[in-house]
Design a protein around this motif. Structure first.
Motif, PDB file in Angstrom:
ATOM      1  N   PRO A 234       5.018   2.177   1.573  1.00 39.17           N
ATOM      2  CA  PRO A 234       4.434   1.970   2.899  1.00 39.17           C
ATOM      3  C   PRO A 234       4.251   3.244   3.703  1.00 39.17           C
ATOM      4  O   PRO A 234       3.490   3.277   4.661  1.00 39.17           O
ATOM      5  N   SER A 235       4.954   4.315   3.310  1.00 39.62           N
ATOM      6  CA  SER A 235       4.802   5.563   4.066  1.00 39.62           C
ATOM      7  C   SER A 235       3.477   6.246   3.769  1.00 39.62           C
ATOM      8  O   SER A 235       3.055   7.142   4.475  1.00 39.62           O
TER       9      SER A 235
ATOM     10  N   GLU B 236      -1.357   0.710  10.380  1.00 38.73           N
ATOM     11  CA  GLU B 236      -0.938   0.055  11.608  1.00 38.73           C
ATOM     12  C   GLU B 236      -1.864   0.491  12.730  1.00 38.73           C
ATOM     13  O   GLU B 236      -2.105   1.666  12.927  1.00 38.73           O
TER      14      GLU B 236
ATOM     15  N   ALA C 194       5.952  -3.841   6.748  1.00 34.98           N
ATOM     16  CA  ALA C 194       5.586  -3.280   8.050  1.00 34.98           C
ATOM     17  C   ALA C 194       5.511  -4.352   9.131  1.00 34.98           C
ATOM     18  O   ALA C 194       5.776  -4.082  10.307  1.00 34.98           O
TER      19      ALA C 194
ATOM     20  N   ALA D 134       0.444   2.156   4.342  1.00 32.17           N
ATOM     21  CA  ALA D 134       0.487   1.075   5.312  1.00 32.17           C
ATOM     22  C   ALA D 134      -0.368   1.454   6.516  1.00 32.17           C
ATOM     23  O   ALA D 134      -0.301   2.560   7.024  1.00 32.17           O
TER      24      ALA D 134
END
Length: 276
Positions: A261-262, A267, A165, A265
């Motif tokens: 990561p979907s 952010e 990411a 992760a």
């Protein structure tokens, strides 16, 4: 198809006699040659004005050679290389890389438009297939590089999904990682749906061209060697993801679904935080 009213053909020659537009989708040079100039090949049935659309996975030089062999019969040859998956073709969203006479490509455009979102004419015969091979080779090299970065991160105790990411911010202008890194590598699925032999064939075309034009490609040769080694894995399934699977096994790394990561992760958009 016969039950739907389509007239069956016993040989390519029969197809040449019945059709003035023929699509050829062979995946190997040997069967491609056989279907066109073999004992029962198209050459024995086609007539002047027939359009042959080369959608094969054969070497670009083979298509050029066969086009020359049929030119004396008045046959017109164009090349259409597909950039996309089988699903893209079914959905009509593939990109077609075309080559050959522009007016012929314009003539068959309604048919090509039914399986694609766009067509890009790249020049003379051979250009479409070579462009596709170079694109596939670039994707294969990128997959190898990003897989190695994920392996280093994992072995170093870092979160591979987090590193993935962060990479677009750490390497601005370098482009996005191949989507398979997140969907197939970090999840441990290793199943892209792309046959490994197709990717190896594309890389071979790129490497042969590199040798012919005197452009050294040592990195591409290393990636091709990794694909070749991956075919000997005991759990190989014939998918292009066997190459990153081979890299992971050599590194002693196992990726699990929770590293996708979907799903995990995090952010944070600093613009949404309250000012302090």
């Amino acid at each position: 198809l016969a039950e739907s009213g389509v007239a069956p053909a016993a040989t390519p020659s029969d197809i040449g006699q019945m059709c003035d537009l023929v699509f050829v989708t062979e995946i190997a040079d040997s069967t491609f040659r056989e279907s066109v100039i073999g004992p029962t090949g198209l050459v024995h049935g086609v007539s002047a004005g027939t359009i042959i659309v080369d959608m094969s996975e054969a070497n670009p030089s083979t298509g050029i050679e066969l086009a020359g062999r049929l030119a004396s019969k008045g046959v017109v040859w164009v090349e259409v290389a597909v950039a996309g998956t089988a699903d893209d073709i079914r959905d009509g969203t593939a990109t077609l890389l075309t080559a050959g006479p522009a007016h012929i490509l314009e003539q068959i455009a309604p048919i090509l438009n039914a399986i694609s979102a766009r067509s890009l004419r790249l020049g003379d015969l051979g250009a479409g297939k070579l462009a596709k091979a170079l694109g596939s080779s670039a994707n294969a090299m990128a997959t190898a590089v990003y897989t190695e970065i994920m392996l280093i991160a994992k072995r170093s105790g870092l979160d591979p999904a987090g590193v993935l990411a962060a990479l677009p911010y750490l390497t601005p202008g370098a482009g996005s990682p191949p989507s398979s890194i997140a969907s197939e590598i970090l999840t441990g699925r290793f199943d892209t749906g792309v046959p490994i032999n197709i990717v190896q064939n594309e890389i071979s075309i790129a490497m042969q061209t590199a040798m012919r034009v005197g452009a050294p490609a040592p990195l591409l040769a290393q990636v091709q060697a990794a694909f070749a080694a991956a075919r000997y894995l005991t759990d190989a399934n014939g998918d292009a993801a066997d190459m990153p699977r081979w890299l992971a096994q050599n590194a002693g790394v196992v990726f699990l679904p929770e590293e996708d990561p979907s799903t995990d992760a995090d952010e944070t958009d600093s613009s949404s935080e309250d000012d302090l």
